[in-house]
Scaffold this active site. Structure first.
Site: not given
Length: 411
Positions: A166, A306, A317, A335, A340, A399
């Site tokens: 991502c 993010h 985060e 988002k 996402h 990931f």
């Protein structure tokens, strides 16, 4: 490396967006600034644990990408082509007038043509090898978005694909900056695209516990930094930036959205899917981006987070932002509106960050009703906030412990 060593600056001169918030830069920006979510029930995901998604509305490749044989190209690549064409036009460029040898393409994707792969696997199992399409691999391979953009726009410079989950779109943009600084090219089309709204991907993410299951109210499902978040909403999209060296853009007298002042990357080296509990890798990427921009943490006054709406990501985060960015910057996550978009997210959000800097307007985080109480963050919610942004960062994580951060300044 000091600012003097890497001059001239790299600037954003074109933006192309194809997202669940709308087709095109302006529609996407308006919907994100409105804070109106796009998640809704998805008939193709019916019967799955999370039967809703955020899809690009009314995407018709015959209209948006005329002149190509759509049936030969996976949806991921078609989204990328539409965004690239918009970005190039927005920058006032055409393949007829540029030196294609000096135009590079760097695109990121988490899964490439995964829908094609799933479809062809079904054909192989149900109908035998003789009915597998000879186009299966050209449609599926993740690098084909960059390849098709090069063909479409006659860009013969370096042509690269990034695969950092991502963070892929942001990683691609960082590499593009390095190509321009090195003199390897004069123009780069950089970004990301993904079309992972498939039954297989949805089922797999659900099995991991990553997706929201707020099926009774899909529009409220993606809620970054909200105490009641329960996972992300699967989405698709593409974002492409045109990047040039500042003197070249100035010589063309073209609009410059923002200076892409720095970028940083790191690995958590911790876990295959979970972020480091202390955000060590995320902080390292932030440090590197700010060092590259010749800036200090206290100077950052905006973070495009993010912000996935998952329990772990938002908590980690948020803690990193509070601990490291001591100037208490405003924080938002797109988002909540877009869901996402996976490997496209970093590019879409980089574009939104450049627009935030250019228009002195910070979009809100949708569905933010009960902010996290374990981090003192200046979360923008409700309505967009106006005011100059002097230094903004856009965070992207993925990931494998992949981290990429981009830093933007006004021109």
């Amino acid at each position: 490396m000091t600012a003097a060593c890497r001059r001239p600056d790299v600037v954003v001169t074109g933006i192309g967006l194809v997202t669940p918030a709308g087709i095109g830069r302006e529609r996407t920006w308006e919907r994100v600034c409105s804070g109106r979510p796009t998640a809704m029930d998805d008939p193709e995901l019916e019967g799955l644990p999370s039967g809703f998604s955020c899809r690009v509305p009314a995407f018709d490749p015959a209209v948006l990408v005329p002149g190509v044989q759509h049936w030969r190209i996976d949806r991921c690549t078609l989204l990328a082509l539409a965004a690239a064409r918009e970005a190039v036009g927005d920058a006032g460029l055409t393949p007829e007038t540029w030196d294609g040898d000096r135009v590079a393409v760097v695109m990121g994707s988490a899964a490439g043509g995964v829908a094609t792969l799933a479809d062809q696997q079904d054909r192989l199992r149900e109908r035998g090898p003789g009915l597998v399409s000879p186009l299966a691999l050209p449609m599926f391979l993740p690098n084909m978005a960059a390849g098709h953009i090069a063909v479409d726009l006659r860009a013969r410079g370096p042509n690269l694909h990034t695969g950092t989950a991502c963070a892929s779109g942001a990683t691609a943009i960082g590499i593009a900056v390095d190509l321009l600084r090195s003199g390897a090219c004069d123009i780069v089309l950089a970004g990301g695209a993904d079309a992972m709204v498939t039954r297989l991907c949805s089922a797999a993410f659900a099995r991991m516990g990553a997706l929201s299951r707020r099926s009774e109210e899909p529009a409220a499902a993606s809620r970054p930094f909200d105490a009641d978040r329960d996972g992300f909403v699967l989405a698709e999209g593409a974002g492409v930036l045109v990047l040039e060296r500042a003197p070249d853009a100035a010589a063309r007298r073209v609009r410059r959205y923002a200076i892409l002042a720095g970028h940083g990357a790191s690995a958590d080296a911790h876990h295959q899917t979970a972020p480091h509990s202390k955000g060590v890798g995320a902080e390292l990427a932030l440090r590197r981006a700010l060092s590259d921009a010749d800036a200090s943490p206290v100077e950052v006054d905006h973070v495009n987070a993010h912000g996935t709406s998952t329990q772990l990501n938002d908590r980690v985060e948020g803690a990193v932002i509070e601990r490291f960015l001591t100037g208490r910057p405003s924080v938002t996550s797109a988002k909540g509106v877009t869901g996402h978009t996976m490997g496209a997210a970093g590019a879409i959000e980089a574009a939104l960050t450049a627009l935030t800097v250019f228009r002195a307007t910070t979009p809100p985080t949708a569905n933010l009703q009960h902010p996290l109480d374990d981090a003192e963050l200046d979360l923008v919610s409700g309505t967009a906030r106006t005011g100059k942004v002097s230094l903004a960062v856009s965070d992207s994580f993925g990931f494998g412990g992949q981290n990429a951060v981009l830093a933007f300044r006004p021109v």
